[in-house]
Design a protein around this motif. Structure first.
Motif, PDB file in Angstrom:
ATOM      1  N   ALA A  34       0.805  -1.223   0.000  1.00  0.00           N
ATOM      2  CA  ALA A  34       0.000   0.000   0.000  1.00  0.00           C
ATOM      3  C   ALA A  34       0.834   1.268   0.000  1.00  0.00           C
ATOM      4  O   ALA A  34       0.295   2.353  -0.262  1.00  0.00           O
ATOM      5  CB  ALA A  34      -0.919  -0.001   1.226  1.00  0.00           C
ATOM      6  N   THR A  35       2.142   1.150   0.282  1.00  0.00           N
ATOM      7  CA  THR A  35       2.944   2.366   0.435  1.00  0.00           C
ATOM      8  C   THR A  35       4.190   2.418  -0.446  1.00  0.00           C
ATOM      9  O   THR A  35       4.459   3.439  -1.077  1.00  0.00           O
ATOM     10  CB  THR A  35       3.366   2.545   1.909  1.00  0.00           C
ATOM     11  OG1 THR A  35       4.023   1.358   2.362  1.00  0.00           O
ATOM     12  CG2 THR A  35       2.148   2.824   2.787  1.00  0.00           C
ATOM     13  N   LEU A  36       4.967   1.339  -0.507  1.00  0.00           N
ATOM     14  CA  LEU A  36       6.175   1.314  -1.341  1.00  0.00           C
ATOM     15  C   LEU A  36       6.404  -0.118  -1.807  1.00  0.00           C
ATOM     16  O   LEU A  36       7.210  -0.857  -1.249  1.00  0.00           O
ATOM     17  CB  LEU A  36       7.386   1.830  -0.556  1.00  0.00           C
ATOM     18  CG  LEU A  36       8.694   2.026  -1.337  1.00  0.00           C
ATOM     19  CD1 LEU A  36       8.511   2.992  -2.502  1.00  0.00           C
ATOM     20  CD2 LEU A  36       9.804   2.512  -0.406  1.00  0.00           C
ATOM     21  N   PRO A  37       5.665  -0.551  -2.846  1.00  0.00           N
ATOM     22  CA  PRO A  37       5.741  -1.943  -3.303  1.00  0.00           C
ATOM     23  C   PRO A  37       7.174  -2.375  -3.595  1.00  0.00           C
ATOM     24  O   PRO A  37       7.952  -1.641  -4.208  1.00  0.00           O
ATOM     25  CB  PRO A  37       4.886  -1.932  -4.576  1.00  0.00           C
ATOM     26  CG  PRO A  37       3.907  -0.820  -4.345  1.00  0.00           C
ATOM     27  CD  PRO A  37       4.674   0.240  -3.618  1.00  0.00           C
ATOM     28  N   GLY A  38       7.498  -3.568  -3.114  1.00  0.00           N
ATOM     29  CA  GLY A  38       8.818  -4.133  -3.342  1.00  0.00           C
ATOM     30  C   GLY A  38       9.860  -3.743  -2.313  1.00  0.00           C
ATOM     31  O   GLY A  38      10.986  -4.260  -2.345  1.00  0.00           O
ATOM     32  N   ALA A  39       9.516  -2.856  -1.394  1.00  0.00           N
ATOM     33  CA  ALA A  39      10.482  -2.393  -0.403  1.00  0.00           C
ATOM     34  C   ALA A  39      10.686  -3.424   0.695  1.00  0.00           C
ATOM     35  O   ALA A  39       9.898  -4.363   0.861  1.00  0.00           O
ATOM     36  CB  ALA A  39      10.020  -1.074   0.207  1.00  0.00           C
ATOM     37  N   ALA A  40      11.751  -3.238   1.470  1.00  0.00           N
ATOM     38  CA  ALA A  40      12.005  -4.019   2.679  1.00  0.00           C
ATOM     39  C   ALA A  40      11.565  -3.176   3.870  1.00  0.00           C
ATOM     40  O   ALA A  40      12.031  -2.049   4.045  1.00  0.00           O
ATOM     41  CB  ALA A  40      13.481  -4.369   2.798  1.00  0.00           C
ATOM     42  N   LEU A  41      10.659  -3.716   4.678  1.00  0.00           N
ATOM     43  CA  LEU A  41      10.134  -2.982   5.829  1.00  0.00           C
ATOM     44  C   LEU A  41      11.082  -3.151   7.018  1.00  0.00           C
ATOM     45  O   LEU A  41      11.343  -4.269   7.469  1.00  0.00           O
ATOM     46  CB  LEU A  41       8.742  -3.496   6.184  1.00  0.00           C
ATOM     47  CG  LEU A  41       8.058  -2.861   7.396  1.00  0.00           C
ATOM     48  CD1 LEU A  41       7.951  -1.354   7.260  1.00  0.00           C
ATOM     49  CD2 LEU A  41       6.675  -3.481   7.599  1.00  0.00           C
ATOM     50  N   CYS A  42      11.582  -2.032   7.530  1.00  0.00           N
ATOM     51  CA  CYS A  42      12.522  -2.022   8.650  1.00  0.00           C
ATOM     52  C   CYS A  42      11.863  -1.371   9.854  1.00  0.00           C
ATOM     53  O   CYS A  42      11.464  -0.200   9.797  1.00  0.00           O
ATOM     54  CB  CYS A  42      13.783  -1.243   8.292  1.00  0.00           C
ATOM     55  SG  CYS A  42      14.664  -1.859   6.840  1.00  0.00           S
ATOM     56  N   THR A  43      11.759  -2.110  10.948  1.00  0.00           N
ATOM     57  CA  THR A  43      11.198  -1.569  12.179  1.00  0.00           C
ATOM     58  C   THR A  43      12.231  -1.684  13.301  1.00  0.00           C
ATOM     59  O   THR A  43      13.356  -2.132  13.082  1.00  0.00           O
ATOM     60  CB  THR A  43       9.901  -2.298  12.566  1.00  0.00           C
ATOM     61  OG1 THR A  43      10.165  -3.698  12.700  1.00  0.00           O
ATOM     62  CG2 THR A  43       8.819  -2.087  11.507  1.00  0.00           C
ATOM     63  N   LEU A  44      11.850  -1.260  14.502  1.00  0.00           N
ATOM     64  CA  LEU A  44      12.760  -1.189  15.631  1.00  0.00           C
ATOM     65  C   LEU A  44      12.238  -1.989  16.820  1.00  0.00           C
ATOM     66  O   LEU A  44      11.041  -2.253  16.917  1.00  0.00           O
ATOM     67  CB  LEU A  44      12.927   0.269  16.070  1.00  0.00           C
ATOM     68  CG  LEU A  44      13.573   1.229  15.089  1.00  0.00           C
ATOM     69  CD1 LEU A  44      13.369   2.662  15.555  1.00  0.00           C
ATOM     70  CD2 LEU A  44      15.052   0.921  14.914  1.00  0.00           C
TER      71      LEU A  44
END
Length: 254
Positions: free
Chosen positions: A56-66
């Motif tokens: 929904a926001t940046l297709p194909g990206a790697a989601l990085c959280t903390l």
């Protein structure tokens, strides 16, 4: 139901979103776009919800959280990492395309930052402890270290608990007053021995005081909108066993 993506006008042109609780697959108290991993039982829910956030926001990206700890620590991210290797911090910044920076909240203030000219973005988790400790200042400093300029940075404050919903006691107010007596302007009178704290206004003040000239506050109360947002305080008041976490994300396209 589709994923509810709230966008800030000031971040137009930058891939981002403040996401609520709608459009996911988690169930029960966590329905439906919960991103807070707790046990193996819900890992499949979280994996699918993360996939939907990315799409929904940046297709194909790697989601990085903390691994968020209510600190004033900001880290620079230059590559994706496994979930179990999350840094212990409360803000992250990057200049690398394809990384989607994510902050989890359930009443605390999510803050998204961008200097599009420099190609630098950031995201911060500003609960009252982190906000008072300077997590937004640390985020700005980290962005500048990799090429951003403070006078170009735009910041947006997403859904968080609003003053009308955020009752605190005298000791809480005293903590803020000890840091700066002028902080009493962020508190309205409440019942005896209590006050109503405006977290969003305080975070906006800290950003402006740090030199950010474009600050957008969305004015959305997580506590008051049960159908749209998770809320730790609302769940506590209802005596619920747990609560969901929504995510706010920002990233650079390739």
């Amino acid at each position: 139901m589709s994923v509810d993506v709230i966008r800030a006008r000031g971040l137009d042109g930058v891939a981002h979103g403040f996401l609520g609780r709608r459009g996911g697959v988690s169930e029960g108290l966590f329905a439906s776009l919960d991103l807070g991993r707790r046990s193996q039982e819900v890992d499949d829910w979280i994996a699918e919800n993360r996939r939907r956030v990315i799409a929904a926001t940046l297709p194909g990206a790697a989601l990085c959280t903390l691994y968020q700890v209510h600190s004033a620590t900001a880290v620079v991210i230059d590559a994706a990492y496994e979930h179990d290797a999350r840094p212990h911090a409360d803000a992250l910044v990057t200049d690398r395309p394809g990384l989607l920076l994510g902050i989890l909240t359930a009443d605390c203030a999510p803050v998204l930052f961008a200097d599009p000219a420099a190609g630098v973005v950031g995201a911060a988790h500003a609960g009252w402890k982190g906000a008072l400790g300077g997590v937004t200042d640390a985020t700005l400093d980290a962005m500048e270290r990799i090429g951003a300029r403070r006078d170009r940075i735009v910041a947006a404050i997403g859904p968080c608990i609003a003053r009308a919903s955020y009752e605190v006691d005298d000791a809480f107010l005293a903590t803020f007053a000890a840091a700066d007596p002028a902080n009493d302007r962020f508190f309205a009178d409440g019942r005896a021995g209590h006050h109503q704290f405006d977290l969003e206004a305080y975070v906006a003040h800290r950003l402006a005081a740090a030199g950010v000239t474009r600050v957008e506050a969305l004015g959305l109360d997580t506590y008051a909108q049960d159908d749209r947002f998770f809320s730790f305080r609302r769940a506590t008041h209802r005596g619920e066993a747990d609560y969901g976490r929504q995510i706010s994300v920002i990233g650079l396209g390739g």
